[in-house]
Structure formats: C-alpha cells, structure tokens
Design a protein around this motif. Structure first.
Motif, short mmCIF file in Angstrom:
data_model
loop_
_atom_site.label_atom_id
_atom_site.label_comp_id
_atom_site.label_asym_id
_atom_site.label_seq_id
_atom_site.Cartn_x
_atom_site.Cartn_y
_atom_site.Cartn_z
N UNK A 115 0.86 -1.18 0.00
CA UNK A 115 0.00 0.00 0.00
C UNK A 115 0.90 1.23 0.00
N UNK A 116 0.85 1.97 -1.11
CA UNK A 116 1.68 3.15 -1.24
C UNK A 116 0.84 4.32 -1.74
N UNK A 117 1.47 5.47 -1.82
CA UNK A 117 0.81 6.65 -2.35
C UNK A 117 0.33 6.42 -3.78
N UNK A 118 1.03 5.60 -4.53
CA UNK A 118 0.60 5.28 -5.91
C UNK A 118 -0.77 4.61 -5.93
N UNK A 119 -1.06 3.77 -4.93
CA UNK A 119 -2.38 3.13 -4.84
C UNK A 119 -3.45 4.18 -4.59
N UNK A 120 -3.17 5.14 -3.72
CA UNK A 120 -4.14 6.20 -3.41
C UNK A 120 -4.39 7.07 -4.64
N UNK A 121 -3.33 7.41 -5.38
CA UNK A 121 -3.49 8.23 -6.58
C UNK A 121 -4.29 7.46 -7.63
N UNK A 122 -4.01 6.18 -7.79
CA UNK A 122 -4.74 5.35 -8.75
C UNK A 122 -6.22 5.28 -8.38
N UNK A 123 -6.52 5.11 -7.10
CA UNK A 123 -7.91 5.07 -6.66
C UNK A 123 -8.61 6.40 -6.94
N UNK A 124 -7.95 7.51 -6.67
CA UNK A 124 -8.55 8.82 -6.96
C UNK A 124 -8.76 9.01 -8.46
N UNK A 125 -7.81 8.56 -9.28
CA UNK A 125 -7.98 8.65 -10.72
C UNK A 125 -9.19 7.83 -11.19
N UNK A 126 -9.41 6.68 -10.56
CA UNK A 126 -10.58 5.87 -10.89
C UNK A 126 -11.87 6.59 -10.49
N UNK A 127 -11.85 7.20 -9.32
CA UNK A 127 -13.06 7.88 -8.83
C UNK A 127 -13.46 9.08 -9.68
N UNK A 128 -12.47 9.75 -10.27
CA UNK A 128 -12.79 10.91 -11.13
C UNK A 128 -12.79 10.53 -12.61
N UNK A 129 -12.77 9.24 -12.90
CA UNK A 129 -12.91 8.69 -14.25
C UNK A 129 -11.76 9.03 -15.19
N UNK A 130 -10.58 9.22 -14.64
CA UNK A 130 -9.38 9.36 -15.48
C UNK A 130 -8.99 7.98 -16.01
N UNK A 131 -9.12 6.97 -15.16
CA UNK A 131 -8.94 5.58 -15.58
C UNK A 131 -10.27 4.87 -15.41
#
Length: 136
Positions: A115-131
């Motif tokens: 669990x790293x900051x990269x996981x948090x950024x990826x989750x946020x990108x998913x929530x705002x529909x970037x990914x």
C-alpha cells in the motif's frame, strides 16, 4: 340496603416471545464459470417467531448473494468504491489506521503487494474517471 357482591372478571396474561435470529455461513461450490474473486460462502439469516397463545411458528429465510472477495479500491469493505475508500486508504498509508487483510488487498490498486501513495493516486484517478478500471 342489601349487601352487594362484586366478582372480578378473569384476566388473561400473555407474553410475547422475541424473534430469534440465526445466522449461519453456508459453503457454496465454485465452478469453472465462477470468477476467481467470488467468495466461497454465503450468509443465510433465518428469523423464527413463535406466537405464545397458539404455538404457531413463522419462519422466513433470506440468502445473500456471494460477495466478491477482491473489490479493488473498496478499503471500507462496504461493497462499493467511493471517496470514503480513498480517505481510508490515505489514512492507512499515513499509518493513522490499520486495515485488515482483505481491506489491504482491496486497497492495492497497483497490484504490487504494497500500500503506497501510488495506490491512493490510482484510486482517486478511478473515482474521477481518469482511468476506467481497477487494478491498474
């Protein structure tokens, strides 16, 4: 005056039985058509109420659908991915809270075992529909 006699009417006392709830976990068999993430158990809840006067019993049974054991991003383990999961993941990364094994596995959005900051950024990108999907 003539004496009067008073007789009290008989009273009936009833007691109410509280409903009894029984929860049990029932294993289900997976097949080749079942996704690997599907849990191997489902929960069955049975509520039985007995009527004290007649002795009749009413039973209702509810079966829950199998729950996916890995829902990437769902760190709160509530079955959906939303902003509360991102907040909880950030708190876990900062060391403010400790996640159980399943929540840690769900929070590993990069699938690198940590669990790293990269996981948090990826989750946020998913929530705002970037990914569009997790894991990435």
């Amino acid at each position: 005056a003539a004496p009067t006699e008073t007789t009290a009417a008989p009273t009936e006392t009833t007691t109410s039985a509280a409903p009894v709830t029984v929860t049990e976990t029932v294993p289900i068999e997976t097949t080749s058509e079942t996704p690997a993430e599907t849990s191997l158990a489902t929960t069955v809840t049975t509520t039985t109420t007995a009527a004290p006067a007649s002795g009749d019993t009413t039973t209702s049974t509810t079966k829950a659908a199998p729950v996916s054991s890995i829902l990437y991003g769902d760190t709160s383990m509530d079955g959906r991915v939303d902003i509360t999961d991102a907040v909880l993941l950030n708190k876990a990364i900062a060391g403010a809270v400790e996640l159980d094994t399943n929540a840690r596995q769900n929070g590993d959005c990069k699938q690198d075992g940590e669990l790293t900051l990269e996981d948090a950024v990826t989750l946020l990108q998913f929530l705002v529909h970037v990914i569009s999907s997790l894991p990435q």
